[in-house]
Design an enzyme around this catalytic site. Structure first.
Site, PDB file in Angstrom:
ATOM      1  CG  HIS A 111     -27.591 -54.137  32.786  1.00 12.19           C
ATOM      2  ND1 HIS A 111     -28.610 -55.024  32.586  1.00 12.19           N
ATOM      3  CD2 HIS A 111     -28.018 -53.283  33.748  1.00 12.19           C
ATOM      4  CE1 HIS A 111     -29.614 -54.716  33.391  1.00 12.19           C
ATOM      5  NE2 HIS A 111     -29.285 -53.660  34.102  1.00 12.19           N
ATOM      6  NE  ARG A 169     -36.043 -57.089  34.591  1.00 10.49           N
ATOM      7  CZ  ARG A 169     -35.259 -56.110  34.995  1.00 10.49           C
ATOM      8  NH1 ARG A 169     -34.313 -55.631  34.193  1.00 10.49           N
ATOM      9  NH2 ARG A 169     -35.399 -55.582  36.191  1.00 10.49           N
ATOM     10  CG  ASP A 185     -25.838 -48.824  53.388  1.00  5.69           C
ATOM     11  OD1 ASP A 185     -26.443 -49.376  52.454  1.00  5.69           O
ATOM     12  OD2 ASP A 185     -25.683 -47.574  53.453  1.00  5.69           O
ATOM     13  NE  ARG A 214     -23.063 -42.073  29.943  1.00  6.52           N
ATOM     14  CZ  ARG A 214     -22.676 -42.378  28.713  1.00  6.52           C
ATOM     15  NH1 ARG A 214     -23.392 -43.191  27.990  1.00  6.52           N
ATOM     16  NH2 ARG A 214     -21.588 -41.856  28.200  1.00  6.52           N
ATOM     17  CG  ASN A 248     -35.258 -50.824  47.812  1.00 10.46           C
ATOM     18  OD1 ASN A 248     -35.678 -50.874  48.963  1.00 10.46           O
ATOM     19  ND2 ASN A 248     -35.657 -49.910  46.940  1.00 10.46           N
ATOM     20  CB  ILE A 249     -30.427 -54.920  45.500  1.00 12.02           C
ATOM     21  CG1 ILE A 249     -31.209 -54.283  44.348  1.00 12.02           C
ATOM     22  CG2 ILE A 249     -29.875 -56.270  45.067  1.00 12.02           C
ATOM     23  CD1 ILE A 249     -30.391 -54.059  43.080  1.00 12.02           C
TER      24      ILE A 249
HETATM   25  P1  A3D Z   1     -30.618 -48.444  47.101  1.00 16.11           P
HETATM   26  O1  A3D Z   1     -31.829 -48.996  47.745  1.00 16.11           O
HETATM   27  O2  A3D Z   1     -30.497 -46.980  46.911  1.00 16.11           O
HETATM   28  O3  A3D Z   1     -29.331 -48.978  47.910  1.00 16.11           O
HETATM   29  C1  A3D Z   1     -28.040 -48.497  47.701  1.00 16.11           C
HETATM   30  C2  A3D Z   1     -27.368 -48.439  49.063  1.00 16.11           C
HETATM   31  O4  A3D Z   1     -25.988 -48.101  48.861  1.00 16.11           O
HETATM   32  C3  A3D Z   1     -27.952 -47.378  50.005  1.00 16.11           C
HETATM   33  O5  A3D Z   1     -28.437 -48.006  51.190  1.00 16.11           O
HETATM   34  C4  A3D Z   1     -26.780 -46.458  50.306  1.00 16.11           C
HETATM   35  O6  A3D Z   1     -26.745 -45.983  51.641  1.00 16.11           O
HETATM   36  C5  A3D Z   1     -25.600 -47.372  50.025  1.00 16.11           C
HETATM   37  N1  A3D Z   1     -24.346 -46.669  49.770  1.00 16.11           N
HETATM   38  C6  A3D Z   1     -24.133 -45.501  49.102  1.00 16.11           C
HETATM   39  N2  A3D Z   1     -22.822 -45.199  49.109  1.00 16.11           N
HETATM   40  C7  A3D Z   1     -22.196 -46.201  49.769  1.00 16.11           C
HETATM   41  C8  A3D Z   1     -20.838 -46.462  50.113  1.00 16.11           C
HETATM   42  N3  A3D Z   1     -19.861 -45.613  49.761  1.00 16.11           N
HETATM   43  N4  A3D Z   1     -20.551 -47.595  50.798  1.00 16.11           N
HETATM   44  C9  A3D Z   1     -21.531 -48.450  51.168  1.00 16.11           C
HETATM   45  N5  A3D Z   1     -22.839 -48.253  50.887  1.00 16.11           N
HETATM   46  C10 A3D Z   1     -23.154 -47.138  50.199  1.00 16.11           C
HETATM   47  O7  A3D Z   1     -30.421 -49.064  45.636  1.00 16.11           O
HETATM   48  P2  A3D Z   1     -30.796 -50.549  45.137  1.00 16.11           P
HETATM   49  O8  A3D Z   1     -30.406 -51.536  46.185  1.00 16.11           O
HETATM   50  O9  A3D Z   1     -32.177 -50.566  44.600  1.00 16.11           O
HETATM   51  O10 A3D Z   1     -29.810 -50.648  43.874  1.00 16.11           O
HETATM   52  C11 A3D Z   1     -28.419 -50.700  44.079  1.00 16.11           C
HETATM   53  C12 A3D Z   1     -27.675 -50.540  42.753  1.00 16.11           C
HETATM   54  O11 A3D Z   1     -28.012 -51.620  41.882  1.00 16.11           O
HETATM   55  C13 A3D Z   1     -28.002 -49.260  41.967  1.00 16.11           C
HETATM   56  O12 A3D Z   1     -26.793 -48.736  41.416  1.00 16.11           O
HETATM   57  C14 A3D Z   1     -28.919 -49.746  40.855  1.00 16.11           C
HETATM   58  O13 A3D Z   1     -28.865 -48.913  39.724  1.00 16.11           O
HETATM   59  C15 A3D Z   1     -28.305 -51.107  40.591  1.00 16.11           C
HETATM   60  N6  A3D Z   1     -29.164 -52.083  39.891  1.00 16.11           N
HETATM   61  C16 A3D Z   1     -28.567 -52.856  38.944  1.00 16.11           C
HETATM   62  C17 A3D Z   1     -29.301 -53.804  38.268  1.00 16.11           C
HETATM   63  C18 A3D Z   1     -28.629 -54.667  37.243  1.00 16.11           C
HETATM   64  O14 A3D Z   1     -29.263 -55.503  36.639  1.00 16.11           O
HETATM   65  C19 A3D Z   1     -27.205 -54.487  36.972  1.00 16.11           C
HETATM   66  C20 A3D Z   1     -30.664 -53.982  38.548  1.00 16.11           C
HETATM   67  C21 A3D Z   1     -31.248 -53.173  39.519  1.00 16.11           C
HETATM   68  C22 A3D Z   1     -30.481 -52.219  40.195  1.00 16.11           C
END
Ligand code: A3D
Length: 320
Positions: A176, A152, A34, A89, A13-14
């Site tokens: 965080h 925020r 990915d 965790r 998503n991000i």
């Molecule tokens: P998501 O949409 O699940 O994307 C994560 C991606 O990582 C997936 O597409 C997986 O296939 C991929 N992935 C898993 N393992 C591997 C690997 N070994 N090598 C390469 N790719 C891999 O999650 P998201 O995009 O919503 O969030 C990503 C991360 O950001 C998560 O850990 C969240 O908790 C974190 N996050 C942090 C904040 C901060 O403010 C710090 C805010 C929001 C989310």
């Protein structure tokens, strides 16, 4: 001059939102990486096909091969998993720690000169581990959290005061998580600190306290609404702000999880602090003075981050 190259490790998503923003802002050519089959290629093609309507010039590609991030100027890391029901965790730490190991090694081998921004949670421990695994200079590896938490806070304050959010500045420091430290004294509207605005009757201390708590719970509020994932638009925008500061040598004053060695009474650890970001990466950590109450909140947050780092070392002894 060739366009900068931006590697996005994690195309979820991000990652997808980062790619779209980088393209629309023409920050450079984007490589989405990915391990999920077809996901980075599909998102890259979809975004590339928005180019003719949007009118941007940026190449988009997707890959599952680290060799394709070769020479990247910026790497933004979102790879990993989010906590699922029944997962402790430590389970999450263990899984994402392994992910940071493979990502760190991939970056070290193929993009050792990149400015690296980590977003994967738990943020402060993961950015520390990513730096350890990659071996890159500390000033070139940082974590995105403070820009988002501050954004925020700024959004809630702008709503409360009915003013433009452009005129609201805010600082949120520390780790965080639940222990983050929104600093009211260093947060302003048009340069007027928040405590003065309470004295001026613009708001009450109770309302300000509620906004501070809502900021701390900002991530959970979105998770509660979305139910199937966590926030991604604002996290992506925040990381792009940091990447742009580096690529354009803007010398932006931004809070981020940076390696602090000497400032704020800390000796060599990653935690959220005010920094200056420019072409040299994290060029400076701003050694602000805190009063007793602020220092106590910051110390509490630092202790929480140290606990997570110790847990990482407990899981992977090579980090000791
Ligand atoms: P998501 O949409 O699940 O994307 C994560 C991606 O990582 C997936 O597409 C997986 O296939 C991929 N992935 C898993 N393992 C591997 C690997 N070994 N090598 C390469 N790719 C891999 O999650 P998201 O995009 O919503 O969030 C990503 C991360 O950001 C998560 O850990 C969240 O908790 C974190 N996050 C942090 C904040 C901060 O403010 C710090 C805010 C929001 C989310």
């Amino acid at each position: 001059m060739a366009r900068p190259k931006i590697a996005l490790i994690g195309a979820g998503n991000i990652g997808g939102t980062l790619a779209h923003l980088a393209a629309v802002k023409e920050l450079g050519d984007v490589v989405l990486f990915d391990i999920a089959d077809g996901l980075p290629q599909g998102k890259a093609l979809d975004i590339a096909e928005s180019g003719p309507s949007e009118g941007f010039d940026a190449a988009m590609s997707g890959t599952s091969d680290y060799a394709d991030i070769a020479g990247a100027d910026v790497c933004i890391v979102t790879a990993g998993v989010a906590r699922k029901p029944g997962m402790s965790r430590d389970d999450l730490l263990g899984i994402n720690l392994k992910v940071m190991k493979s990502v760190g090694e991939g970056i070290a081998k193929h993009a050792p000169n990149a400015f690296v921004i980590c977003i994967t949670n738990p943020l402060d421990a993961m950015v520390w581990a990513l730096r350890e695994f990659s071996g890159l200079p500390h000033n070139m590896v940082c974590g995105m959290a403070g820009v988002l938490d501050s954004a925020r806070f700024r959004h809630f304050l702008a709503e409360e005061f009915n003013v433009s959010m452009r005129d609201v500045t805010a600082f949120v420091l520390g780790g965080h998580g639940d222990t983050m430290v929104p600093l009211a004294r260093y947060s302003t509207v048009g340069g007027i600190p928040l405590p003065d605005l309470v004295d001026m009757g613009w708001t009450t201390q109770d309302k300000l306290d509620a906004i501070i708590q809502r900021t701390r719970d900002g991530g959970a509020e979105i998770v509660g609404l979305l139910k199937t994932g966590s926030a991604f638009y604002a996290p992506a925008t925040s990381a792009i702000e940091m990447a742009e500061a580096f690529l354009k040598d803007q010398k932006r004053v931004l809070p981020c999880a940076a390696h602090v060695d000497g400032a704020l009474g800390l000796n060599g650890m990653y935690v959220g602090v005010p920094t200056v970001i420019g072409a040299g990466g994290v060029e400076r950590v701003i050694d602000i003075k805190m009063n007793k109450a602020e220092q106590a909140m910051f110390d509490n947050s630092v202790a929480a981050v140290k606990g997570l780092v110790d847990a990482c070392i407990g899981i992977d002894g090579s980090l000791a």
